[in-house]
Design a protein around this motif. Structure first.
Motif: not given
Ligand SMILES: [Zn+2]
Ligand SMILES: [Zn+2]
Length: 269
Positions: A55, A77, A79, A81, A100-103, A111
């Protein structure tokens, strides 16, 4: 023997920030304030690769923290944050930012073996935050605090019981006051939503009942600070109260990676 996070400050300072924070089996990144190409190069120097990252945690939208983010999000690819406010700003400003990978961060995220806690920091950004990483099976904690105007109770709480603390030591107050920055910029840096001075970092450490085993002084201003001055100022404050031996002081650099394990990277201080 207790284990602690390995921290490699890939770059730290007003021209770009990024830190690699690793356990035995997991790797995280805080901020991408370098071009993606430079980030990958420095990750390799630190023995890591972008694909290994679990991440990327973004503190806020200022360019010295997100310079390589758009390219990174397109190429890898992994994530990413950040707070809601930070993402809102980033999506508005960078239409091309791959979503697509934004959280969104929650206050506390799990994690694998690492818990990541996000906390608000006072800084002139939309919704800036710092992060604490807790390595559960090792019982070890690493906290990352830069770009903070002052130490709020929340920041104080987050830093508590950290084994490794990345702490902003942005400027020497006299150098800043006597320097060439315009008046408004000086006021911004000195203000409660600006940056932490060397002396404030030192005084904050003194308030901690238990000092971290290692303190990494970070986000040094190129104009208004020097590595030697940051180191000597904080060292002197701890020395005066007889607390210097409780911790190891390390100074991060702008131009090359600095690690908390001396064998990994050469360092000046
Ligand atoms: Zn900032
Ligand atoms: Zn910054």
């Amino acid at each position: 023997m207790s284990k602690d996070f390995q921290v490699v400050m890939l770059a730290s300072g007003s021209k770009g920030n990024s830190a690699l924070i690793s356990t035995d089996s997991q790797r995280f990144l805080v901020d991408i304030g370098l071009s993606c190409r430079e980030l990958v190069k420095r990750l390799h120097e630190a023995g890591a690769s972008p694909k290994e990252l679990e991440g990327v945690f973004i503190t806020h939208e200022h360019i010295d923290h997100v310079k390589g983010l758009v390219t990174f999000a397109k190429n890898y690819d992994v994530p990413i944050y950040a707070s809601e406010g930070t993402f809102r700003f980033l999506f508005n400003k960078y239409g091309k930012l791959e979503r697509r990978n934004c959280r969104l961060t929650g206050p506390s995220m799990l994690c694998g073996d690492v818990r990541v806690d996000a906390f608000a920091i006072p800084h002139d950004a939309v919704q800036p935050q710092g992060y604490s990483f807790t390595w559960k099976s090792a019982g070890s904690k690493c906290t990352y605090i830069t770009d903070t105007g002052f130490v709020t109770p929340l920041v104080n709480e987050a830093a508590k019981d950290s084994d490794v603390l990345v702490l902003e030591a942005n400027h020497d107050v006299e150098m800043l006051k006597n320097g060439s920055y315009p008046y408004d910029l000086k006021q911004r840096i000195l203000g409660t939503r600006g940056h932490l001075a060397n002396v404030t970092a030192g005084q904050f450490l003194l308030t901690m009942p238990k000092l971290p085993k290692q303190v990494i002084l970070a986000h040094l201003s190129q104009q208004n600070n020097t590595p030697k001055l940051a180191y000597e100022t904080v060292k002197h404050i701890l020395e005066q109260k007889g607390r210097l031996q409780e911790t190891e002081l390390i100074v991060a650099a702008q131009d090359h990676p600095v690690a908390n394990e001396a064998v990994l990277m050469p360092r000046l201080y």
